[in-house]
Scaffold this motif. Structure first.
Motif, PDB file in Angstrom:
ATOM      1  N   GLU A   1       0.659  -1.259   0.139  1.00 13.23           N
ATOM      2  CA  GLU A   1       0.050  -0.030   0.207  1.00 13.23           C
ATOM      3  C   GLU A   1       0.531   0.862  -0.194  1.00 13.23           C
ATOM      4  N   SER A   2       1.677   1.198   0.306  1.00 17.33           N
ATOM      5  CA  SER A   2       2.776   2.223   0.875  1.00 17.33           C
ATOM      6  C   SER A   2       3.273   3.524  -0.113  1.00 17.33           C
TER       7      SER A   2
ATOM      8  N   MET B   1       2.366   2.058  -3.472  1.00 13.29           N
ATOM      9  CA  MET B   1       0.499   2.086  -4.674  1.00 13.29           C
ATOM     10  C   MET B   1       0.801   3.487  -4.307  1.00 13.29           C
ATOM     11  N   GLU B   2       0.118   4.015  -2.423  1.00 12.74           N
ATOM     12  CA  GLU B   2      -0.144   5.416  -2.442  1.00 12.74           C
ATOM     13  C   GLU B   2       1.198   6.472  -3.090  1.00 12.74           C
ATOM     14  N   GLU B   3       2.385   5.726  -3.235  1.00 13.12           N
ATOM     15  CA  GLU B   3       3.721   6.863  -3.473  1.00 13.12           C
ATOM     16  C   GLU B   3       3.433   7.188  -5.259  1.00 13.12           C
TER      17      GLU B   3
ATOM     18  N   ALA C   1      -3.820   9.450  -7.123  1.00 11.01           N
ATOM     19  CA  ALA C   1      -4.372   9.670  -5.514  1.00 11.01           C
ATOM     20  C   ALA C   1      -6.162   8.349  -5.739  1.00 11.01           C
TER      21      ALA C   1
ATOM     22  N   PHE D   1      -5.356   5.480  -6.344  1.00  9.08           N
ATOM     23  CA  PHE D   1      -4.786   4.452  -5.115  1.00  9.08           C
ATOM     24  C   PHE D   1      -6.130   4.354  -4.684  1.00  9.08           C
ATOM     25  N   GLN D   2      -6.698   5.350  -3.734  1.00  7.87           N
ATOM     26  CA  GLN D   2      -8.283   5.622  -3.814  1.00  7.87           C
ATOM     27  C   GLN D   2      -9.522   4.417  -3.698  1.00  7.87           C
TER      28      GLN D   2
ATOM     29  N   LYS E   1      -7.971   0.747  -2.554  1.00  3.69           N
ATOM     30  CA  LYS E   1      -7.920   1.356  -1.385  1.00  3.69           C
ATOM     31  C   LYS E   1      -9.229   0.058  -1.032  1.00  3.69           C
TER      32      LYS E   1
END
Ligand code: ADP
Ligand code: MG
Length: 702
Positions: free
Chosen positions: A16-17, A19-21, A25, A28-29, A32
């Motif tokens: 996840e981190s 992917m978040e990077e 946005a 990623f949202q 999630k």
């Protein structure tokens, strides 16, 4: 190392981190929401993820990608494709789109399906499971991007262990949410089951391993007399690690940390050469994937250290076996553990309701739980040398047992047995609160503070089945509870009555005593609890009306999927014993018997030459040995012939159940009959003539 550790951890995971990077946005949202709330993943979102995943993998040196899946063989499978695609002028492109990410098409006919598909309908699909992160595997074959996937047939039937597990997680989420909402916790939107499996294993020296056909082909020793020293001195458990094992564990941890696996505890186990590794718990799906990777890494790293890792449940007869303690609990997305009793469990009604649900579920479906932990190896382990018995029962510990007793008697638990302080009698040692429950090593299913520990699970097996079953049976009970409670107009009274009646009806499954004792077997029978010593005895549990109702209603497995799974289980059992029998035939015929014959000639030669040299010399020792050895040799040969005959007879059988029963009833006892004289001879025959490493060498030559 401290700082390095945080840098190393998870470097090989598209987590996840990362992917978040790297992802926009909104992508990623969306992902999630799919991962944490079970929402559908849109194709456009998948495309963006695929492109970024490819970029990331290539940056890390990947040349191939694979759909990593878990067919019914219990191990993982994969088919590797390289990223290359032809381009103009003899050049290549590196390709990977959402199509490749989402869907794969391995030939399903090479995997067990238990009659679900005919070989001409070979098509099978793997589909991306985005709830478990993709990872890189680095080995001699280079770097490969591994994408966790589910595996199903052309018609959508599950051909793997993951699909039912994911379905069961949905089922328990649905039902547990209803209960939590009834208690007014409207902020909870998801309930996950978390799992922490403790993995036991043995390490043996590779040079000894290579001389044991039985270890190579079956994972366990099929012959072998007990060593002069076993685990009776209790000196191995938690003993300090040897340099060799220490360096093995160090490298293993490093590999696992890179894969984002929270490898936490390691120690020596009860038996010599036995060890354990436990990761920190995570959601059932990830825990299952991680456990597969742990087993894989254990084997791979061992080879680099000149060792072999044995994951079999019972590598050595008469020595403690290996299990997998499957710690299981329910956690809300607001961070509450639903099995946490708090300081005053007697007043924690929601906890007591969940506790009652687990008790009722386990009592209703003890046979299914037993089956979920069944494999041929566990037949050797359960009920022997410090392993839980094959009878499923629940250990609650003193404090909760007392609470339950009060609830059954009066419907209310007014007082709580105090935990008390632990006094060591040494003033310089701090005093601390003692746990409310002591440990009971003999229990197959124990409440351990804020989770249940299912200890029957087999060490070499995937934990998917165990957790699929646990989730499904508890979901069924929670559904019954929720139906009742939602329909009542006096919630408090209804909960109170429900807890009392459920516990009263299912108290027979509770047992705090010694599960190893023969009295318990008789007592369990009086209580009507199933005792299923063999996997073969347990398989019918899968297709009872009760089981079909449970799994279809919870949307976990259809009737045809259940029937196919039963068929596969029979086949797995029959094949495993067949290989064992053939390995024994081979070893006895070409190694043991020739070595023993050589010893009898040495004895005869000695008798003759001593007599020739001196007619009055005493040759009674040689003579006695010769008589004993020859008679055991004849017994071994007779048993070998009998086993050979059965092997031929087994070939004539084709139907799974018939075969499995034949192996269990006829072949297993014949194998025992062959082992007995040879193990006895091991203690008699000249050590230099013995053709394979002994238990002492395997367990202590490290
Ligand atoms: P033990 O005393 O049996 O060694 P530990 O506390 O070390 O128990 O935990 C054993 C395993 O249980 C670990 O994998 C741990 O992460 C896991 N565990 C702890 N709490 C939970 C929980 N609430 N749900 C599931 N697993 C848990
Ligand atoms: Mg434990």
């Amino acid at each position: 190392m401290g700082e390095r550790l945080t840098e190393i951890f998870g470097t090989d995971v598209f987590n996840e981190s990362v992917m978040e990077e790297r992802l926009p946005a909104e992508t990623f949202q969306a992902l999630k929401e799919t991962i944490h709330q079970g929402k559908r993943l849109e194709p456009e979102v998948a495309e963006v993820i695929a492109q970024e995943m490819k970029k990331w993998a290539l940056e890390h040196g990947a040349t191939h990608y694979t759909h990593w899946f878990q067919p019914m063989t219990g191990v993982t499978a994969e088919k590797h494709d390289s990223f290359i695609a032809p381009a103009q002028k003899g050049k290549i492109l590196l390709e990977f789109s959402s199509k490749e990410l989402i869907k794969g098409e391995p030939d399903a006919s090479s995997f067990p399906s238990g009659g679900l598909r005919a070989t001409f309908e070979a098509r099978g699909y793997t589909t991306w499971d985005c709830t478990s992160p993709a990872f890189l595997r680095e080995d001699a074959a280079g770097v490969t991007l591994c994408i966790p996937t589910a595996f199903c047939s052309y018609t959508g039937e599950a051909l793997d262990m993951k699909t039912p597990l994911l379905r069961s997680m949905e089922a328990i989420n649905r039902q547990a949410l209803r209960i939590v909402h009834l208690f007014g916790h409207k902020d909870v939107s998801r309930v996950e089951c978390s799992v922490g499996p403790e993995q036991e294993y043995f390490l043996v020296d590779q040079k000894n391993y290579r001389k044991r056909e039985d270890l190579i082909f079956t994972g366990r020793t099929l012959f072998g007399a007990k060593p002069p020293k076993g685990q009776e001195m209790d000196d191995h458990y938690f003993g300090s690690l040897t340099e060799r094992v220490g360096s093995y564990m160090k490298e293993l941890n490093l590999e696992l940390w890179k894969l984002g696996i929270l490898a936490k505890t390691q120690h020596n186990e009860v038996a010599p050469a036995q060890h354990e590794l436990a990761p920190i718990y995570t959601t059932a799906n990830m825990a299952t994937d991680h456990n597969q990777l742990i087993m894989e890494c254990m084997k791979k790293v061992a080879k680099r250290h000149g060792l072999e890792c044995l994951l079999h449940e019972k590598p050595f007869a008469g020595v403690n076996g290996s299990g997998k303690h499957n710690n299981w609990s329910l956690v809300t997305d607001t961070g509450k553990n639903l099995l946490n009793p708090g300081k005053t469990p007697n007043e924690n009604i929601q906890f007591l309701l969940f506790l009652a649900a687990v008790i009722e579920a386990v009592d209703n479906h003890a046979d299914l739980l037993r089956l979920s932990a069944a494999n041929p190896g566990n037949d050797q382990r359960l009920g022997a040398d410090e392993a839980p018995p094959a009878i499923i029962s629940i250990f609650l510990g003193e404090q909760l047992t007392d609470v339950v007793a009060q609830l059954i008697e009066t419907g209310e638990a007014k007082h709580l047995k105090k935990e008390g302080k632990l006094h060591t009698g040494v003033s310089t040692l701090p005093t601390f609160g003692r746990d409310g429950t002591d440990r009971n090593r003999t229990s197959p299913f124990a409440f351990t503070g804020n989770k249940f520990e299912f200890r029957t699970v087999a060490s070499s097996m995937s934990i998917a089945d165990a957790n699929t079953t646990l989730n499904s049976i508890v979901a069924e009970t929670l559904e019954r509870f929720a139906n009742l409670l939602e329909a009542s107009d006096n919630f408090d009274q209804a909960v109170h009555d429900l807890i009392k009646s459920s516990l009263t009806q299912h108290q027979r499954i509770l047992f705090n005593g010694n599960g190893y004792s023969p009295e318990w077997i008789a007592e369990a029978e009086r209580r009507g609890l199933p005792n299923l010593p063999s996997m073969v005895d347990a398989i019918p549990a899968l297709t009872t009306e009760k089981a079909i109702r449970l799994f279809t209603r919870q949307g976990v497995l259809s009737e045809s999927e259940l029937r196919s799974r039963a068929e596969i289980s029979y086949e797995i059992y029959a094949k495993a014993i067949n290989i064992e029998a053939r390995t024994m035939i081979d070893m006895a015929g070409t190694l043991y018997i020739p070595a023993i014959v050589r010893y009898t000639s040495e004895l005869s030669n000695s008798i003759n030459s001593v007599k020739a040299a001196c007619e009055t010399a005493d040759v009674s020792v040689q003579t006695k040995l010769l008589i004993k050895t020859s008679s055991l040799l004849a017994e071994a040969q007779k048993a070998l012939d009998a086993l050979r005959k059965l092997d031929v007879k087994a070939n004539g059988k084709t139907e799974g159940k018939e075969m499995a029963l034949f192996f269990r009833r006829e072949v297993c006892p014949a194998m025992e009959a062959l082992r007995r004289p040879i193990d006895e001879l091991e203690m008699i025959v000249d050590r230099r003539l013995w053709p394979v490493p002994t238990y002492a060498e395997l367990l202590y030559d490290m």
